[in-house]
Design an enzyme around this catalytic site. Structure first.
Site, PDB file in Angstrom:
ATOM      1  N   LYS A  13       0.809  -1.217   0.000  1.00  0.00           N
ATOM      2  CA  LYS A  13       0.000   0.000   0.000  1.00  0.00           C
ATOM      3  C   LYS A  13       0.843   1.269   0.000  1.00  0.00           C
ATOM      4  O   LYS A  13       0.470   2.242  -0.637  1.00  0.00           O
ATOM      5  CB  LYS A  13      -1.067  -0.007   1.086  1.00  0.00           C
ATOM      6  N   ARG A  88      -7.175   2.863  10.714  1.00  0.00           N
ATOM      7  CA  ARG A  88      -6.811   1.448  10.780  1.00  0.00           C
ATOM      8  C   ARG A  88      -7.803   0.646  11.611  1.00  0.00           C
ATOM      9  O   ARG A  88      -7.700  -0.565  11.662  1.00  0.00           O
ATOM     10  CB  ARG A  88      -5.449   1.359  11.455  1.00  0.00           C
ATOM     11  N   ARG A 127      12.049  -7.366   3.062  1.00  0.00           N
ATOM     12  CA  ARG A 127      12.065  -5.912   2.834  1.00  0.00           C
ATOM     13  C   ARG A 127      13.281  -5.272   3.496  1.00  0.00           C
ATOM     14  O   ARG A 127      13.628  -5.597   4.630  1.00  0.00           O
ATOM     15  CB  ARG A 127      10.782  -5.312   3.395  1.00  0.00           C
ATOM     16  N   ARG A 160      13.683  -2.811   8.866  1.00  0.00           N
ATOM     17  CA  ARG A 160      12.896  -2.038   9.837  1.00  0.00           C
ATOM     18  C   ARG A 160      12.738  -2.857  11.102  1.00  0.00           C
ATOM     19  O   ARG A 160      12.559  -4.067  11.036  1.00  0.00           O
ATOM     20  CB  ARG A 160      11.498  -1.766   9.247  1.00  0.00           C
ATOM     21  N   ARG A 171       2.010  -8.131  13.751  1.00  0.00           N
ATOM     22  CA  ARG A 171       1.350  -7.094  12.937  1.00  0.00           C
ATOM     23  C   ARG A 171       0.224  -7.689  12.097  1.00  0.00           C
ATOM     24  O   ARG A 171      -0.835  -7.082  11.938  1.00  0.00           O
ATOM     25  CB  ARG A 171       2.366  -6.399  12.034  1.00  0.00           C
TER      26      ARG A 171
HETATM   27  P1  AMP Z   1       2.885   1.027   8.666  1.00  0.00           P
HETATM   28  O1  AMP Z   1       4.062   1.783   8.164  1.00  0.00           O
HETATM   29  O2  AMP Z   1       1.575   1.538   8.143  1.00  0.00           O
HETATM   30  O3  AMP Z   1       3.039  -0.476   8.486  1.00  0.00           O
HETATM   31  O4  AMP Z   1       2.826   1.279  10.256  1.00  0.00           O
HETATM   32  C1  AMP Z   1       3.877   0.883  11.105  1.00  0.00           C
HETATM   33  C2  AMP Z   1       3.431   0.918  12.557  1.00  0.00           C
HETATM   34  O5  AMP Z   1       3.038   2.263  12.904  1.00  0.00           O
HETATM   35  C3  AMP Z   1       2.209   0.070  12.882  1.00  0.00           C
HETATM   36  O6  AMP Z   1       2.544  -1.294  13.136  1.00  0.00           O
HETATM   37  C4  AMP Z   1       1.676   0.787  14.133  1.00  0.00           C
HETATM   38  O7  AMP Z   1       2.469   0.462  15.262  1.00  0.00           O
HETATM   39  C5  AMP Z   1       1.945   2.253  13.802  1.00  0.00           C
HETATM   40  N1  AMP Z   1       0.781   2.865  13.116  1.00  0.00           N
HETATM   41  C6  AMP Z   1       0.731   3.321  11.829  1.00  0.00           C
HETATM   42  N2  AMP Z   1      -0.487   3.799  11.540  1.00  0.00           N
HETATM   43  C7  AMP Z   1      -1.232   3.649  12.665  1.00  0.00           C
HETATM   44  C8  AMP Z   1      -2.595   3.925  12.994  1.00  0.00           C
HETATM   45  N3  AMP Z   1      -3.457   4.447  12.091  1.00  0.00           N
HETATM   46  N4  AMP Z   1      -3.009   3.639  14.251  1.00  0.00           N
HETATM   47  C9  AMP Z   1      -2.168   3.112  15.163  1.00  0.00           C
HETATM   48  N5  AMP Z   1      -0.900   2.795  14.914  1.00  0.00           N
HETATM   49  C10 AMP Z   1      -0.416   3.063  13.673  1.00  0.00           C
END
Ligand code: AMP
Length: 216
Positions: A13, A88, A127, A160, A171
């Site tokens: 995404k 989310r 990744r 990461r 996750r």
């Molecule tokens: P992402 O880069 O979207 O995979 O997000 C990485 C991490 O950031 C997630 O595993 C959450 O810990 C945190 N995170 C990102 N977006 C949100 C959200 N909308 N609500 C809560 N935590 C978030």
């Protein structure tokens, strides 16, 4: 145009949102990128968010919602945006609906990228991300020209913290439990389109453009 792009970690995404944003000329706003940037800057938000992110858990709404509301009021969002990673959960989607209503605005589409779980794990575990500019690579699917070095800026490529095997499982579990009901929330509002996320970048982009009515 205001869009939400939903999808599991590893569904592509982030990459797709960047490409689609350029194509339809709206900013790509990633909640994960905003949080990672605050960790890099060592701000109070970053320090708090990191403890949750390292465990693969969601950052609490009290921390996240204010940051997102502020970001969506910046001047580049005047003609819309693509949201990646936010909302989310259903409570976040409800809070987002209130934010929009307060500005007499509405959401146009929600795209849900679908990728099988085995493929998600394969993508996430391989990744690698540039420490400097955040560009993403994959050890076998999209390797950099020189091992461990970013093609774009020469920065060091790292895994990461939340792409370790154990955090990936956490996750994906969080995603299944908290994010899938969000799809139902948007389906009930007739905003949701399911997009097959397997295939080339261009194939997936074309499917997304088709779903939003080709408003490119
Ligand atoms: P992402 O880069 O979207 O995979 O997000 C990485 C991490 O950031 C997630 O595993 C959450 O810990 C945190 N995170 C990102 N977006 C949100 C959200 N909308 N609500 C809560 N935590 C978030």
């Amino acid at each position: 145009m205001r869009l939400v792009l939903m999808g599991a970690p590893g569904s592509g995404k982030g990459t797709q949102a960047k490409v689609l944003g350029k194509r339809i000329k709206v900013p790509h706003i990633s909640s994960g990128d905003i949080l990672r940037e605050s960790i890099r800057r060592n701000s109070a938000l970053g320090v708090e968010a990191k403890t949750y992110m390292d465990r693969g858990e969601l950052v609490p709404d009290e921390v996240l919602l204010g940051v997102m509301e502020e970001r969506l009021q910046e001047s580049d969002c005047g003609h819309g945006y693509i949201l990646d990673g936010f909302p989310r959960t259903v409570p976040q989607a409800e809070a987002f609906r209130t934010m929009l209503a307060n500005h007499a605005a509405h959401l146009d589409h929600v795209l849900w990228l679908q990728v099988p779980t085995v493929e998600l794990v394969r993508r996430l575990s391989g990744r690698r991300t540039c420490k400097e500019c955040g560009s993403s690579y994959h050890l076998s699917l999209d390797p950099p020209k020189k091992s461990g070095v970013c093609d774009k800026c020469g920065g060091q490529l790292i895994q990461r913290d939340d792409d370790s095997e154990e955090t990936i499982v956490a996750r994906l579990t969080v995603y299944e439990k908290q994010t899938t009901p969000l799809a139902e929330f948007y389906r009930a509002q007739h905003l949701l389109s399911e997009i097959n996320g397997v295939g080339s970048l261009d194939d997936v982009l074309e499917r997304m453009l088709g779903a939003i009515g080709g408003n490119a």
